[in-house]
Design a protein around this motif. Structure first.
Motif: not given
Length: 319
Positions: A179-187
Motif C-alpha cells: 500500500l505505501k509504495e502504491a501511495e508513493d506512486m500516486l504522488a
C-alpha cells in the motif's frame, strides 16, 4: 414732477434687475451672497466699471443699458459659464475614458505577461519533472513512475543509449506492491499529471488505475475483498477476462449497453454480475489508454533495434 416720476420708475426697475440677477445666479449656478465658492458676500451685486464708463462718457459713447439688456447680459454670461462647464465636463469624461483605456491596456498587458510567465513556469516545472526522472534513471535509482516518463519519451520518438522499457504495460506496476509504495506512486503520478500537458490522458488513466489499486489494498488491509463486496473470486477472473481484451471504444459501448439492460432489468438477468462488470469498465478503459502508449513505445524500440542491426545494442526491451 416728471423727473421725480422717471427717477422713481428707474428705482423701481433697479431692484427688479437685482432680483433677476440674484434669482438667475441661484437657480442656474446655485450661488448666493451668503454661500458661494468664492466667499464673496456681494456676489450678486452689479459690478460697475467706473473708470471705463468715465472714458466712454468723455468720448460721448456711454449708453445706459435698460432693464431687458441688463437681464439679457446676465443670461448671456450664464450661458457662457454653462458652455465652459460643459466643455470642462466633456474633457473630464474624455480624460476618464483615456485613463480607463490605459488601465485596461495595462491590465491586458499584465495578464498577457502573467500568462506567458505562468506558461514558462509550467514548462520549467515540466522540463524539471521530466529531467529529474531521466537523471534518476541514469543514476540507477529510478522510481517506477520514472520508467513511465521514459516510455512516453520513447513513444514520442526520443532515443536513449539504453532503450529498455517496462516489459508489461505500466498499470501492472501497481499489482505487486504494498500500500505505501502504491501511495508513493500516486504522488509521483500527480506531479506528472499537473506538469505534463502533452500526455494528460495517459497520466489521468495512470492516476485512476493507481487510485483503484490503493483503494483495493486498503480494503484488503481492513479484512475485506480486494475487488469489493459481494463479488465471488471466480467471477473476478471472469470479469478480467471479459474486459482486458477490449479496446477503449468497445469498453465504452459495452458500458452503455449494460447500463441500458440494467435499467430495463430483464427477467433472468444476473444483475449482480453485470453491476460488477459496469463498475470495473472505467478501470479497463484506463488500462486500454495506458496499453496504447505502451504499444507505441514497444514499436519504437523494435524499430530502433532493427536499425541497430538486430538488437545487440541493448539489454533487451522486454515486452
Amino acid at each position: 414732477g416728471a423727473l421725480g416720476g422717471a427717477s422713481s420708475a428707474a428705482s423701481s426697475k433697479a431692484p427688479n434687475v437685482k432680483k433677476a440677477r440674484k434669482d438667475i445666479l441661484a437657480t442656474e449656478l446655485g450661488y448666493k451672497d451668503e454661500s458661494n465658492p468664492f466667499g464673496d458676500n456681494s456676489l450678486t451685486d452689479k459690478f460697475i466699471w467706473k473708470k471705463r464708463n468715465e472714458y466712454l462718457q468723455a468720448a460721448g459713447l456711454y449708453k445706459k443699458s435698460n432693464k431687458e439688456q441688463e437681464i439679457e447680459r446676465i443670461e448671456s454670461k450664464i450661458r457662457e459659464i454653462h458652455q465652459v462647464k460643459k466643455r470642462r465636463d466633456e474633457r473630464e469624461v474624455e480624460r476618464q475614458l483615456l485613463e480607463k483605456q490605459r488601465a485596461e491596456h495595462d491590465r491586458e498587458r499584465h495578464d498577457e505577461l502573467y500568462g506567458e510567465w505562468l506558461g514558462a513556469e509550467d514548462k520549467f516545472h515540466l522540463e524539471n519533472a521530466r529531467a529529474r526522472s531521466l537523471i534518476r534513471i541514469e543514476q540507477g535509482r529510478e522510481r517506477p513512475i520514472d520508467l513511465c516518463v521514459k516510455e512516453l519519451a520513447i513513444a514520442d520518438g526520443d532515443e536513449f543509449e539504453d532503450m529498455t522499457i517496462l516489459e508489461t504495460p505500466p498499470h501492472q506496476l501497481f499489482a505487486g506492491v504494498a500500500l505505501k509504495e502504491a501511495e508513493d506512486m500516486l504522488a509521483d503520478i500527480d506531479v506528472n499529471l499537473r506538469s505534463d500537458k502533452d500526455h494528460k490522458a495517459f497520466w489521468k488513466a495512470m492516476m485512476f488505475a493507481c487510485q483503484e489499486a490503493v483503494d483495493s489494498k486498503q480494503r484488503e488491509n481492513s479484512g475485506g475483498a480486494g475487488f469489493g463486496a459481494g463479488v465471488a473470486e471466480g467471477v473476478v477472473s471472469e470479469i478480467h477476462e471479459l474486459l482486458s481484451s477490449k479496446s477503449k471504444s468497445e469498453l465504452e459501448e459495452m458500458l452503455i449497453e449494460i447500463k441500458g439492460s440494467l435499467q430495463k432489468g430483464g427477467a433472468g438477468m444476473d444483475t449482480q454480475f453485470f453491476e460488477a462488470v459496469a463498475a470495473k469498465i472505467p478501470l479497463f478503459v484506463a488500462h486500454a489508454e495506458i496499453n496504447e502508449w505502451h504499444g507505441k513505445a514497444k514499436q519504437r524500440v523494435a524499430a530502433w533495434l532493427e536499425a541497430q542491426g538486430g538488437g545487440g545494442a541493448t539489454s533487451g526491451p522486454g515486452g
